[in-house]
Enzyme design. Structure first.
Site, PDB file in Angstrom:
ATOM      1  N   ASP A 183       0.864  -1.179   0.000  1.00 20.07           N
ATOM      2  CA  ASP A 183       0.000   0.000   0.000  1.00 20.07           C
ATOM      3  C   ASP A 183       0.905   1.234   0.000  1.00 20.07           C
ATOM      4  O   ASP A 183       1.787   1.351  -0.841  1.00 20.07           O
ATOM      5  CB  ASP A 183      -0.945  -0.038   1.200  1.00 20.07           C
ATOM      6  CG  ASP A 183      -1.995   1.076   1.183  1.00 20.07           C
ATOM      7  OD1 ASP A 183      -2.901   1.021   0.332  1.00 20.07           O
ATOM      8  OD2 ASP A 183      -1.903   1.995   2.003  1.00 20.07           O
ATOM      9  N   TYR A 317      -3.440  10.780   1.430  1.00 16.31           N
ATOM     10  CA  TYR A 317      -3.916  11.108   0.096  1.00 16.31           C
ATOM     11  C   TYR A 317      -3.786  12.577  -0.281  1.00 16.31           C
ATOM     12  O   TYR A 317      -3.412  12.895  -1.406  1.00 16.31           O
ATOM     13  CB  TYR A 317      -5.370  10.641  -0.058  1.00 16.31           C
ATOM     14  CG  TYR A 317      -5.456   9.148   0.043  1.00 16.31           C
ATOM     15  CD1 TYR A 317      -5.071   8.349  -1.022  1.00 16.31           C
ATOM     16  CD2 TYR A 317      -5.840   8.535   1.218  1.00 16.31           C
ATOM     17  CE1 TYR A 317      -5.089   6.969  -0.912  1.00 16.31           C
ATOM     18  CE2 TYR A 317      -5.863   7.153   1.334  1.00 16.31           C
ATOM     19  CZ  TYR A 317      -5.492   6.378   0.263  1.00 16.31           C
ATOM     20  OH  TYR A 317      -5.509   5.017   0.365  1.00 16.31           O
ATOM     21  N   HIS A 366      -4.750  -7.488   0.317  1.00 13.17           N
ATOM     22  CA  HIS A 366      -4.043  -6.230   0.516  1.00 13.17           C
ATOM     23  C   HIS A 366      -3.168  -6.235   1.768  1.00 13.17           C
ATOM     24  O   HIS A 366      -2.110  -5.615   1.788  1.00 13.17           O
ATOM     25  CB  HIS A 366      -5.105  -5.127   0.621  1.00 13.17           C
ATOM     26  CG  HIS A 366      -4.569  -3.751   0.743  1.00 13.17           C
ATOM     27  ND1 HIS A 366      -4.085  -3.047  -0.338  1.00 13.17           N
ATOM     28  CD2 HIS A 366      -4.462  -2.923   1.808  1.00 13.17           C
ATOM     29  CE1 HIS A 366      -3.707  -1.853   0.061  1.00 13.17           C
ATOM     30  NE2 HIS A 366      -3.917  -1.742   1.362  1.00 13.17           N
TER      31      HIS A 366
END
Length: 388
Positions: A183, A317, A366
């Site tokens: 990630d 982000y 993930h």
């Protein structure tokens, strides 16, 4: 990146007060639950009935003190880098010639992801392995996350974090080391190599080091893909249509989101559990059958107790570089362990990385270190075996 004149590394011990735990329990008891939407299924988000059961367990059966003792059984430290507090675990191997390895988590994860790997990585002989595969491990909390939070200033891009990790490893006295992560950790790990290509011997990623396939993809380019690659592109397209909402919120309104995440433990729980359900493999399974329930809650606790739900969203982000910007290839050998849930495609990863090992597997998701620790461990050992 600017460095601070204070390079002090301070021992850290996690000590949560009884009052903090009592506050959590009171908030869980006072939760104002929404009415279930028709069907109460995962297609509209985390089902109310499912989350009620997990919140009940969190309130009445989960024992934070057990988790706290486990975390405190490992040497923990803090230091200030570029104006930001950085928390990290530093566990040295009993084998002095072990290779240092910095492990980087992602969102919505934490250092908790790696706890079950610390023993096998640092002391392989005690876990049925070979002393030649030993690592000294460094596991930082990302800036703005958990015990490294909250953020003090903007601008913490993946490149800046990579530079901070290079500085951290220098302060610890490590001249040669490897990096590993998935990630965000899969982006930070090669960023460290771009900052310090003469010191990083190898970069290992689960899920791939990026970039992913372009979206939308031109038809003529799509026609050149293999069946496996077409499947991954289709899942990228489905993600952009069905799951992109959380990125849109976190990258545009992280402060607004933070009020709910920091004030309501159930809101924080739901926000994280939504992704554990969507991103574990198989996707249709209850995430509690894929990852240990107490591990999941300990991960949530690090967000809750530090009040960093909004800070982590912002760091993850809002500060990421613009899409379409090609990064320089460091030249450092780079590996990708691509699980069934992952969407990495080698031809695109090779535009920014020197890929020397690519392993596609038909299981896992993930959260590699939590879902498939043995497979991840074996791949890390094999990749670094010739790079020591």
């Amino acid at each position: 990146m600017t460095t601070t004149s204070d390079t002090t590394i301070t021992p850290f011990r996690l000590e949560i007060t009884d009052a903090e735990l009592a506050d959590l329990h009171a908030r869980l008891d006072a939760t104002r639950w929404p009415a279930p939407l028709p069907g109460d299924g995962w297609d509209t988000g985390v089902p109310t009935g499912w989350l009620r059961d997990l919140a009940r367990y969190w309130r009445h059966e989960y024992d934070w003190r057990v988790a706290e003792r486990e975390l405190n059984s490992y040497p923990q430290f803090t230091t200030e880098i570029d104006g930001q507090t950085i928390h990290f675990l530093h566990v040295r191997s009993p084998h002095d010639d072990a290779l240092p390895l910095v492990l980087t988590h992602g969102w919505p994860g934490s250092i908790v992801e790696f706890l079950d790997l610390i023993g096998p990585l640092t002391d392989p002989v005690a876990h049925g392995g070979d002393a030649a595969d030993a690592f000294h491990v460094v596991i930082p909390s990302l800036p703005g996350y958990g015990l490294s939070g909250p953020l003090n200033e903007p601008g913490w891009t993946m490149e800046r974090i990579g530079a901070a990790w290079a500085e951290l490893m220098s302060r610890l006295g490590y001249e040669r080391y490897g990096t590993q992560g998935g990630d965000m950790g899969g982006t930070v790990s090669p960023a460290v190599a771009r900052v310090a290509p003469d010191r990083v011997v190898g970069v290992h990623t689960n899920g791939g080091p990026g970039p992913i396939a372009p979206f939308p993809m031109p038809d003529d380019e799509r026609a050149t893909l293999t069946d496996l690659e077409k499947d991954r592109v289709a899942r990228i397209e489905a993600f952009m249509q069905e799951e992109f909402g959380y990125i849109a919120i976190q990258s545009t309104r992280p402060q607004t989101l933070a009020y709910g995440l920091v004030d309501s433990p159930v809101a924080q729980l739901a926000w994280i559990m939504d992704k554990f359900r969507e991103w574990t493999h198989p996707r249709e399974a209850d995430p509690l059958t894929v990852v240990d329930r107490d591990r999941l809650l300990t991960n949530v606790m690090l967000y809750w107790l530090t009040g960093t739900g909004g800070s982590a969203a912002y760091a993850g982000y809002a500060q990421a570089p613009a899409w379409g910007v090609t990064k320089e290839i460091s030249g450092v050998p780079t590996a990708a362990l691509v699980f069934a849930h992952d969407v990495a495609i080698r031809r695109y990863a090779e535009t920014e990385n020197r890929i020397t090992r690519w392993n596609d597997v038909d299981r896992g998701g993930h959260f590699a270190a939590l879902e498939e620790p043995e497979l991840l461990l074996a791949d890390v050992r094999e990749f670094f075996r010739d790079l020591r």
